[in-house]
Design a protein around this motif. Structure first.
Motif, PDB file in Angstrom:
ATOM      1  N   LYS A 293      -1.826  36.770  74.982  1.00 20.33           N
ATOM      2  CA  LYS A 293      -3.210  36.556  74.546  1.00 20.33           C
ATOM      3  C   LYS A 293      -3.907  35.589  75.492  1.00 20.33           C
ATOM      4  N   ILE A 294      -3.190  34.490  75.845  1.00 22.03           N
ATOM      5  CA  ILE A 294      -3.781  33.483  76.743  1.00 22.03           C
ATOM      6  C   ILE A 294      -4.041  34.111  78.110  1.00 22.03           C
ATOM      7  N   GLU A 295      -3.087  34.923  78.589  1.00 21.76           N
ATOM      8  CA  GLU A 295      -3.213  35.590  79.882  1.00 21.76           C
ATOM      9  C   GLU A 295      -4.445  36.509  79.876  1.00 21.76           C
ATOM     10  N   GLN A 296      -4.647  37.227  78.767  1.00 24.22           N
ATOM     11  CA  GLN A 296      -5.787  38.123  78.654  1.00 24.22           C
ATOM     12  C   GLN A 296      -7.091  37.324  78.659  1.00 24.22           C
ATOM     13  N   MET A 297      -7.068  36.161  77.959  1.00 22.41           N
ATOM     14  CA  MET A 297      -8.264  35.314  77.924  1.00 22.41           C
ATOM     15  C   MET A 297      -8.603  34.825  79.331  1.00 22.41           C
ATOM     16  N   ARG A 298      -7.560  34.451  80.091  1.00 20.02           N
ATOM     17  CA  ARG A 298      -7.795  33.988  81.466  1.00 20.02           C
ATOM     18  C   ARG A 298      -8.424  35.103  82.310  1.00 20.02           C
TER      19      ARG A 298
END
Ligand code: ADP
Length: 424
Positions: free
Chosen positions: A197-202
């Protein structure tokens, strides 16, 4: 040995006694026969007692015995006692191991030679949906995701795969298999939902920011051009300032373009076609000679005419970045060699320069985003620090990889290594 001597002594004593009585009574043969048979029967009785005791698992204290039999019972009893102790210790270790693996947040499954489940921890039961009764079942019969079945079948366990949890589809798992022992494998599945999820947000953030920066940049550049084209002469300070602003906006434009390209590489699907690499390289070499004022510096060798399956636009930017770097980071009149060749297993594009080179310590870092070797020097040479990150991503999307070999003050070779299967 002492026990054996004692036994032999007793036997001889009995035979001697029997012989004396036998001579006195005139029945020597009979008495010797009776004595020897009695001894034999006694030994058989002892053997049978021992067999009975041992076949009951040697439980409890051993029966009373005399002579060598007492020693035998004693030694066997001691061996059994120490074995019992060892078993207890081992049991404790196994118990502790089970408890600790059950406390692990990652799912762990031990697989046999035919991918059958030999053991699984609690997390594996929760996240992979395995039951205690599944022991002995082949795991591909229970987890049927094609990506997982293919991973098991291909058997390249240097890699990992991402798949949804069979029990909770909102959970994303990173699955890795490690081989050990004789044909055994350990499957580990880690919950990476949050990380993903964090990777997608980045990714979304970078894509949005670079996209949003494009319009104000175009407006700024437009006004700067208008200012430069004004008819009334500008003061030296104004003209210097405008030139500086133009240079910086140009730099920012490159940055935004590279960031957008990187973010597209991460999010957009590839457009795979059969790419004519010799023609593409020829075009790129000609373009770069003009762009970088490097006429006559590039030597292109086409050892193979091979085409490869890939996205032409992406390959063009990767090769262009490498060639641009080779020209940028080497003396103005030095050679840059570009070679497209085929080996038994690969198709390789090699770009070799006679430039300043890169130290061994820096090589692993140059493909990181925004990493520039020697910042002071790098400021003199235009660049964003994103070029090699783009190259790495493009190659990764083509199942290829970058190999860098370099010697300080001598030059560098950047090789794009494609698997032969990419040939078309
Ligand atoms: P940049 O925009 O700075 O060129 P890159 O990602 O393309 O960014 O390269 C990262 C760093 O690697 C560069 O700043 C440079 O120091 C080093 N580098 C790349 N190619 C070469 C080369 N051919 N020779 C020497 N150094 C190089």
């Amino acid at each position: 040995m002492d026990a054996l001597k004692k036994e032999l002594g007793l036997l001889l004593l009995l035979l001697l006694g029997a012989s004396i009585i036998g001579i006195m009574t005139g029945q020597l043969a009979l008495l010797l026969f009776v004595t020897a048979t009695s001894m034999l029967i006694w030994q058989l009785v002892q053997i049978s007692r021992f067999e009975r005791w041992i076949s009951n698992g040697g439980a409890g204290k051993y029966p009373k015995a005399k002579g060598i039999w007492e020693d035998i019972y004693y030694h066997v009893y001691q061996i059994k006692k120490s074995e019992k102790k060892r078993k207890k210790k081992l049991g404790k270790i196994i118990d502790q191991f089970r408890k600790s693996t059950d406390a692990l947040p990652d799912a762990a499954v031990v697989l046999g030679k035919d991918d059958e489940i030999e053991w699984a921890n609690t997390a594996a039961k929760n996240v992979l949906g395995l039951q205690s009764s599944d022991r002995g079942q082949r795991i591909p019969n229970l987890i049927r995701y094609p990506v997982f079945v293919r991973y098991l079948n291909i058997g390249n366990f240097n890699e990992t795969i991402i798949m949804p949890s069979p029990t909770h589809s909102h959970i994303t798992l990173l699955v890795r298999i490690v081989s050990y022992g004789a044909g055994l494998r350990l499957l580990i599945a880690q919950d990476v939902t949050q990380l993903r999820k964090i990777e997608q947000m980045r990714k979304d953030f970078v894509a949005n920011v670079s996209h949003e920066l494009r319009t104000p940049l175009t407006v700024l550049k437009g006004y700067l051009e208008t200012l430069q084209e004004l008819e009334q002469p500008l003061s030296p300070l104004m003209s210097h300032s405008i030139q500086q602003m133009q240079e910086q906006s140009e730099r920012m434009q490159y940055l935004v373009d590279d960031l957008l390209l990187l973010s597209n590489l991460e999010t957009q699907p590839k457009r795979i076609l059969c790419v004519d690499i010799p023609t593409l390289l020829d075009k790129i070499c000609k373009e770069n000679e003009k762009l970088n004022n490097s006429a006559g510096r590039i030597e292109l060798t086409l050892e193979t005419k091979a085409h490869i399956k890939g996205d032409e636009h992406e390959l063009r930017s990767a090769f262009s970045n490498l060639l641009g770097n080779a020209l940028k980071y080497s003396p103005p009149r030095s050679w840059v060699k570009v070679c497209w060749r085929q080996t038994n297993q690969n198709l390789i594009l090699e770009i070799t320069d006679e430039g300043e080179g890169i130290s061994d310590a820096e090589i692993p870092r140059i493909t990181e985003r925004f990493y520039r070797v020697d910042v002071k020097r790098a400021h003199k040479v235009a660049g964003t620090g994103l070029g090699l990150a783009i190259v790495k991503h493009v190659l990764l999307r083509h199942d290829a990889h970058l190999v860098v070999s370099s010697e300080l003050h001598k030059g560098s070779t950047f090789s794009c290594v494609f698997p032969l299967e990419k040939k078309c």
